[in-house]
Design a protein around this motif. Sequence first.
Motif, PDB file in Angstrom:
ATOM      1  N   PHE A 112     -17.389   0.338  -4.632  1.00 59.47           N
ATOM      2  CA  PHE A 112     -16.226   0.551  -4.087  1.00 59.47           C
ATOM      3  C   PHE A 112     -15.996   1.805  -3.702  1.00 59.47           C
ATOM      4  CE2 PHE A 112     -15.371  -3.167  -6.643  1.00 59.47           C
ATOM      5  CZ  PHE A 112     -14.323  -3.797  -6.023  1.00 59.47           C
ATOM      6  N   ASP A 113     -15.686   2.294  -2.519  1.00 60.47           N
ATOM      7  CA  ASP A 113     -14.822   3.585  -2.008  1.00 60.47           C
ATOM      8  C   ASP A 113     -13.627   3.391  -2.909  1.00 60.47           C
ATOM      9  OD1 ASP A 113     -13.924   5.756  -0.603  1.00 60.47           O
ATOM     10  OD2 ASP A 113     -12.978   4.506   0.999  1.00 60.47           O
ATOM     11  N   ILE A 114     -12.856   4.694  -3.023  1.00 61.86           N
ATOM     12  CA  ILE A 114     -11.436   4.722  -3.635  1.00 61.86           C
ATOM     13  C   ILE A 114     -10.328   4.609  -2.517  1.00 61.86           C
ATOM     14  CG2 ILE A 114     -10.062   5.793  -5.175  1.00 61.86           C
ATOM     15  CD1 ILE A 114     -12.722   6.443  -7.110  1.00 61.86           C
ATOM     16  N   GLY A 115     -10.394   5.875  -1.725  1.00 66.10           N
ATOM     17  CA  GLY A 115      -9.211   6.165  -0.836  1.00 66.10           C
ATOM     18  C   GLY A 115      -9.285   5.133   0.146  1.00 66.10           C
ATOM     19  N   ASN A 116      -7.876   4.473   0.167  1.00 65.75           N
ATOM     20  CA  ASN A 116      -7.668   3.150   1.268  1.00 65.75           C
ATOM     21  C   ASN A 116      -8.459   1.921   0.688  1.00 65.75           C
ATOM     22  OD1 ASN A 116      -5.431   4.680   2.563  1.00 65.75           O
ATOM     23  ND2 ASN A 116      -7.135   5.790   3.922  1.00 65.75           N
ATOM     24  N   VAL A 117      -9.113   2.125  -0.066  1.00 69.39           N
ATOM     25  CA  VAL A 117      -9.570   0.777  -0.909  1.00 69.39           C
ATOM     26  C   VAL A 117      -8.952   0.436  -2.103  1.00 69.39           C
ATOM     27  CG1 VAL A 117     -11.582  -0.591  -1.808  1.00 69.39           C
ATOM     28  CG2 VAL A 117     -11.900   1.105   0.454  1.00 69.39           C
ATOM     29  N   LEU A 118      -8.807   1.209  -3.083  1.00 70.15           N
ATOM     30  CA  LEU A 118      -8.118   1.084  -4.351  1.00 70.15           C
ATOM     31  C   LEU A 118      -6.721   1.560  -4.340  1.00 70.15           C
ATOM     32  CD1 LEU A 118     -11.101   1.583  -6.852  1.00 70.15           C
ATOM     33  CD2 LEU A 118      -9.934  -0.643  -6.594  1.00 70.15           C
ATOM     34  N   ILE A 119      -6.725   2.900  -3.662  1.00 71.13           N
ATOM     35  CA  ILE A 119      -5.265   3.540  -3.642  1.00 71.13           C
ATOM     36  C   ILE A 119      -5.034   3.777  -1.971  1.00 71.13           C
ATOM     37  CG2 ILE A 119      -5.592   4.260  -6.140  1.00 71.13           C
ATOM     38  CD1 ILE A 119      -6.093   7.102  -4.861  1.00 71.13           C
ATOM     39  N   GLU A 120      -3.897   3.912  -1.675  1.00 71.00           N
ATOM     40  CA  GLU A 120      -3.722   4.412  -0.244  1.00 71.00           C
ATOM     41  C   GLU A 120      -3.884   5.976  -0.444  1.00 71.00           C
ATOM     42  OE1 GLU A 120      -0.216   3.083   1.657  1.00 71.00           O
ATOM     43  OE2 GLU A 120      -0.434   1.164   0.865  1.00 71.00           O
ATOM     44  N   TRP A 121      -4.229   6.477   0.788  1.00 67.02           N
ATOM     45  CA  TRP A 121      -4.465   7.912   1.215  1.00 67.02           C
ATOM     46  C   TRP A 121      -3.767   8.325   2.550  1.00 67.02           C
ATOM     47  CZ3 TRP A 121      -4.695  12.520  -0.599  1.00 67.02           C
ATOM     48  CH2 TRP A 121      -5.282  13.478   0.198  1.00 67.02           C
ATOM     49  N   ASN A 122      -2.561   8.737   2.350  1.00 64.87           N
ATOM     50  CA  ASN A 122      -1.856   9.126   3.561  1.00 64.87           C
ATOM     51  C   ASN A 122      -1.147  10.177   3.582  1.00 64.87           C
ATOM     52  OD1 ASN A 122      -0.489   8.755   5.875  1.00 64.87           O
ATOM     53  ND2 ASN A 122      -0.399   6.576   5.982  1.00 64.87           N
ATOM     54  N   PRO A 123      -1.597  11.385   3.713  1.00 61.76           N
ATOM     55  CA  PRO A 123      -0.758  12.699   3.577  1.00 61.76           C
ATOM     56  C   PRO A 123       0.146  12.831   4.705  1.00 61.76           C
ATOM     57  CG  PRO A 123      -3.255  13.290   3.362  1.00 61.76           C
ATOM     58  CD  PRO A 123      -3.245  11.499   3.807  1.00 61.76           C
ATOM     59  N   GLU A 124      -0.241  12.279   5.777  1.00 63.55           N
ATOM     60  CA  GLU A 124       0.876  12.192   7.012  1.00 63.55           C
ATOM     61  C   GLU A 124       2.059  11.696   6.698  1.00 63.55           C
ATOM     62  OE1 GLU A 124      -3.294  12.709   8.675  1.00 63.55           O
ATOM     63  OE2 GLU A 124      -2.114  11.687   7.142  1.00 63.55           O
ATOM     64  N   ARG A 125       2.081  10.676   5.869  1.00 62.90           N
ATOM     65  CA  ARG A 125       3.286   9.901   5.439  1.00 62.90           C
ATOM     66  C   ARG A 125       4.131  10.966   4.487  1.00 62.90           C
ATOM     67  NH1 ARG A 125       1.827   4.332   3.177  1.00 62.90           N
ATOM     68  NH2 ARG A 125       0.967   5.801   1.491  1.00 62.90           N
ATOM     69  N   VAL A 126       3.799  11.366   3.641  1.00 64.16           N
ATOM     70  CA  VAL A 126       4.246  12.522   2.999  1.00 64.16           C
ATOM     71  C   VAL A 126       4.908  13.476   3.676  1.00 64.16           C
ATOM     72  CG1 VAL A 126       4.196  14.010   0.766  1.00 64.16           C
ATOM     73  CG2 VAL A 126       3.176  11.907   0.837  1.00 64.16           C
ATOM     74  N   TYR A 127       4.284  14.088   4.413  1.00 60.39           N
ATOM     75  CA  TYR A 127       4.694  15.190   5.173  1.00 60.39           C
ATOM     76  C   TYR A 127       5.980  14.782   6.295  1.00 60.39           C
ATOM     77  CZ  TYR A 127       1.473  18.833   3.863  1.00 60.39           C
ATOM     78  OH  TYR A 127       0.872  19.890   3.134  1.00 60.39           O
ATOM     79  N   ASP A 128       5.566  13.576   6.897  1.00 57.71           N
ATOM     80  CA  ASP A 128       6.857  13.060   7.800  1.00 57.71           C
ATOM     81  C   ASP A 128       7.837  12.881   7.124  1.00 57.71           C
ATOM     82  OD1 ASP A 128       5.013  12.952   9.770  1.00 57.71           O
ATOM     83  OD2 ASP A 128       4.773  10.637   9.770  1.00 57.71           O
ATOM     84  N   ALA A 129       7.965  12.338   5.768  1.00 59.95           N
ATOM     85  CA  ALA A 129       8.968  12.190   5.048  1.00 59.95           C
ATOM     86  C   ALA A 129       9.657  13.745   4.522  1.00 59.95           C
ATOM     87  CB  ALA A 129       8.952  11.409   3.807  1.00 59.95           C
ATOM     88  N   ALA A 130       8.914  14.529   4.471  1.00 61.51           N
ATOM     89  CA  ALA A 130       9.310  15.988   3.811  1.00 61.51           C
ATOM     90  C   ALA A 130       9.790  17.016   4.999  1.00 61.51           C
ATOM     91  CB  ALA A 130       8.217  16.706   3.154  1.00 61.51           C
ATOM     92  N   ILE A 131       9.051  16.961   6.000  1.00 60.85           N
ATOM     93  CA  ILE A 131       9.488  17.911   6.980  1.00 60.85           C
ATOM     94  C   ILE A 131       9.689  17.414   8.632  1.00 60.85           C
ATOM     95  CG2 ILE A 131       8.312  19.718   5.936  1.00 60.85           C
ATOM     96  CD1 ILE A 131       6.027  19.451   7.795  1.00 60.85           C
ATOM     97  N   GLY A 132       9.714  16.230   8.714  1.00 70.51           N
ATOM     98  CA  GLY A 132       9.580  15.243   9.938  1.00 70.51           C
ATOM     99  C   GLY A 132       8.575  15.075  10.596  1.00 70.51           C
ATOM    100  N   GLU A 133       8.279  14.093  11.352  1.00 68.34           N
ATOM    101  CA  GLU A 133       7.098  13.814  12.103  1.00 68.34           C
ATOM    102  C   GLU A 133       6.740  14.911  13.278  1.00 68.34           C
ATOM    103  OE1 GLU A 133       5.163  10.196  14.710  1.00 68.34           O
ATOM    104  OE2 GLU A 133       7.361  10.149  13.813  1.00 68.34           O
ATOM    105  N   ALA A 134       7.808  15.377  13.870  1.00 67.69           N
ATOM    106  CA  ALA A 134       7.308  16.541  14.923  1.00 67.69           C
ATOM    107  C   ALA A 134       6.824  17.719  14.289  1.00 67.69           C
ATOM    108  CB  ALA A 134       8.581  16.800  15.885  1.00 67.69           C
ATOM    109  N   ARG A 135       7.405  18.087  13.092  1.00 68.79           N
ATOM    110  CA  ARG A 135       6.967  19.393  12.672  1.00 68.79           C
ATOM    111  C   ARG A 135       5.579  19.310  11.891  1.00 68.79           C
ATOM    112  NH1 ARG A 135       8.116  24.568  11.988  1.00 68.79           N
ATOM    113  NH2 ARG A 135       7.836  25.436   9.658  1.00 68.79           N
ATOM    114  N   ARG A 136       5.275  18.024  11.314  1.00 67.51           N
ATOM    115  CA  ARG A 136       4.165  17.552  10.522  1.00 67.51           C
ATOM    116  C   ARG A 136       3.020  17.669  11.640  1.00 67.51           C
ATOM    117  NH1 ARG A 136       0.744  13.705  12.309  1.00 67.51           N
ATOM    118  NH2 ARG A 136       2.516  12.055  11.993  1.00 67.51           N
TER     119      ARG A 136
END
Length: 206
Positions: free
Chosen positions: A8-32
Amino acid sequence: MSIEAVVFDIGNVLIEWNPERVYDAAIGEARRAELFATVDLHGMNERVDLGENFHGQVAALAEAHPDWTAEIMLWHDRWIEMASPEIPRSGRLLRALKARGVPVFALSNFGVETFEIARAHYPVFAEFDALFVSGHLRMAKPDAPIYERLERDTGVAPERLLFTDDRADNIAAAQARGWQVHHFTGPQGLAGRLVAEGLLSEAEAA
């Protein structure tokens, strides 16, 4: 030829890996988008995956880009949110394989410190029979040596390994070595493949 072990790979197989999603919520999609275009955060993460110190790499990048210091430090301070949530059915499939006596190995690009953070957060990490983590080995997918290391240390012939990963380049590298492969796009597809290989029953894969 029958499958002897599942990798098994882990990231996006056993757990999601999505830094962009966290940044979008924190600072907005355009600034991210501006941040990621200006600062090579993923390149920094690749160095961490090859064994460089997590905090040191993030701090050095923040120091090099003073206009983005607070945003860059989010990678460190909110890392576990980027590596979440768990994909529950994938974990159930892993445990079902173990219950059937099928060895399960992890082959993952992961930093030393970040792997420990994730391991403390996700009990499924303790289920593997063997771990091949890039940060510890200082080699990463899709380069051949990390696949060779798994073959050598487990003693399982390449053609008897079934490897699942979400990235096509990692899959191609394994396939070139003779491994059986499954390109992961969701746990439903992996469940079907495990049933087709005779490793699990339909009920066990549900």
